[in-house]
Design a protein around this motif. Sequence first.
Motif, PDB file in Angstrom:
ATOM      1  N   GLU A 196      -1.039 -13.566 -10.970  1.00 55.15           N
ATOM      2  CA  GLU A 196      -0.798 -12.656 -12.087  1.00 55.15           C
ATOM      3  C   GLU A 196       0.261 -11.628 -11.723  1.00 55.15           C
ATOM      4  O   GLU A 196       1.032 -11.182 -12.569  1.00 55.15           O
ATOM      5  N   ASP A 216      -6.999  -6.616 -23.775  1.00 57.99           N
ATOM      6  CA  ASP A 216      -7.567  -6.625 -22.421  1.00 57.99           C
ATOM      7  C   ASP A 216      -6.669  -5.821 -21.489  1.00 57.99           C
ATOM      8  O   ASP A 216      -5.671  -5.223 -21.914  1.00 57.99           O
ATOM      9  N   SER A 217      -7.023  -5.821 -20.202  1.00 54.66           N
ATOM     10  CA  SER A 217      -6.285  -5.009 -19.228  1.00 54.66           C
ATOM     11  C   SER A 217      -4.838  -5.482 -19.078  1.00 54.66           C
ATOM     12  O   SER A 217      -3.947  -4.669 -18.815  1.00 54.66           O
ATOM     13  N   ALA A 218      -4.604  -6.783 -19.213  1.00 56.75           N
ATOM     14  CA  ALA A 218      -3.230  -7.280 -19.115  1.00 56.75           C
ATOM     15  C   ALA A 218      -2.369  -6.704 -20.238  1.00 56.75           C
ATOM     16  O   ALA A 218      -1.211  -6.323 -20.015  1.00 56.75           O
ATOM     17  N   SER A 269      -8.039  -7.711 -12.694  1.00 53.13           N
ATOM     18  CA  SER A 269      -8.263  -9.133 -13.008  1.00 53.13           C
ATOM     19  C   SER A 269      -7.433 -10.031 -12.109  1.00 53.13           C
ATOM     20  O   SER A 269      -7.778 -11.194 -11.883  1.00 53.13           O
ATOM     21  N   GLU A 294     -11.119  -9.726 -17.121  1.00 47.97           N
ATOM     22  CA  GLU A 294      -9.967  -9.087 -17.763  1.00 47.97           C
ATOM     23  C   GLU A 294     -10.388  -7.889 -18.612  1.00 47.97           C
ATOM     24  O   GLU A 294      -9.563  -7.050 -18.952  1.00 47.97           O
TER      25      GLU A 294
END
Length: 418
Positions: free
Chosen positions: A14, A360-362, A380, A386
């Motif tokens: 990621e 989400d966190s992304a 994550s 996530e």
Amino acid sequence: MTASLLAQNLRGSEIIKIAGEINELKRQGQNIANLTIGDFDSNIYPIPTELKAGIIDAYDHNQTNYPPADGVLALRESVSAFIKERCDLDYKANQILISGGSRPLIYSIYLALVDPGDTVVFPAPSWNNNHYCDLLKANGVMVDTQPENNFMPTADELRPHLKGATLLALCSPLNPTGTMFSKQNLEEICDLVIAENKTRKAGEKPLYILYDQIYSQLTFGNHKHVDPVNLRPELKDYTVFVDGGSKCFAATGVRVGWGFGPADIINNMKAIVGHMGAWSPKAEQVAMAAYLKDSSSVSRFLDSLKERIQSSLQTLYQGFVELKAGGFNVDAIEPMGAIYLTVKIDYTGKTTPDGDLIKDSADVNFYLIKEAGCALVPFSAFGTAESLNWFRASVGACTTEEIAAMVPRIKLALEKLK
């Protein structure tokens, strides 16, 4: 062409995806504070001048052939003295293995101890253990940790998972959190390992500890590094350490790592690292051997590096403390060690000015990259869900001034969310 099943099933990084986004925005001329990579900008944090001079001198003296498979003897002897002086750990040269940074050491520990189907227990978040389990077809057991424990695993969290396990992978100071074990917490975990090993029958694999202390020299304030062997000497036969000069000397590209542990395990790791050809370059080994002996230079460098890193971490931490006090849904854990700050930015469910839902966190992270010129890494990427809105901020590639200038941009970006 059809790739192997192993290659097909490996999960991509990621962090690499985030880097791609950053590079594209930089190509467009945007100024991004890159807090993603666990590395140092070598123009901000150059390696020790004595080490650099030693590397150049070693090349001038043609130290360019193959090193011994376990590392240059002079370096292993210097490492032995260094870890005795700095960590009070007593390991002889034949119990030490040199490699090209710490990654081959970690992988070789897995290969030397873990068979397909064996259970490996590790906390989430943590760095890369899930991928090493994938590579070995091991049964990786990720144990969720809690912010109230600084995301360090506790004995109570680990206890249900250790029966029959082969390896417990621990790290302190921890990548990605920059947090550390307390003496009591690690003692309780050590006692669990000792108790579990007493249940193993003759000829049965014991439970080993992989203890990654690559950041052990970078600790701040009253926080003191602890390790299993000093706390419980009977674990010396069951603990393999990962360490090196990459982080404490801002020398990630110099590629000099050292692992140490029981001689029979180190010998097996030596054979594995040799087959991989994952040696540290000989000139760098020769230079590091001389540098580690120069205790006063080492101390001067570490004192300076720690002061500068702590200043950047504290600046970022204080910025998040002030944001939280101002009513923003953020948080942070005080700096303890390494080059990382753990921060919370809980804005899932909000909508961006462009009308996009942050799911989400992304999404939080990519929004901050675009709107605040600030790039973090969601937990994550280190094995958590996530939905967990905690992030790693790495300060090694930014100046303290750049970090101070970034905090107001984060504030403005969060204010725009509906």
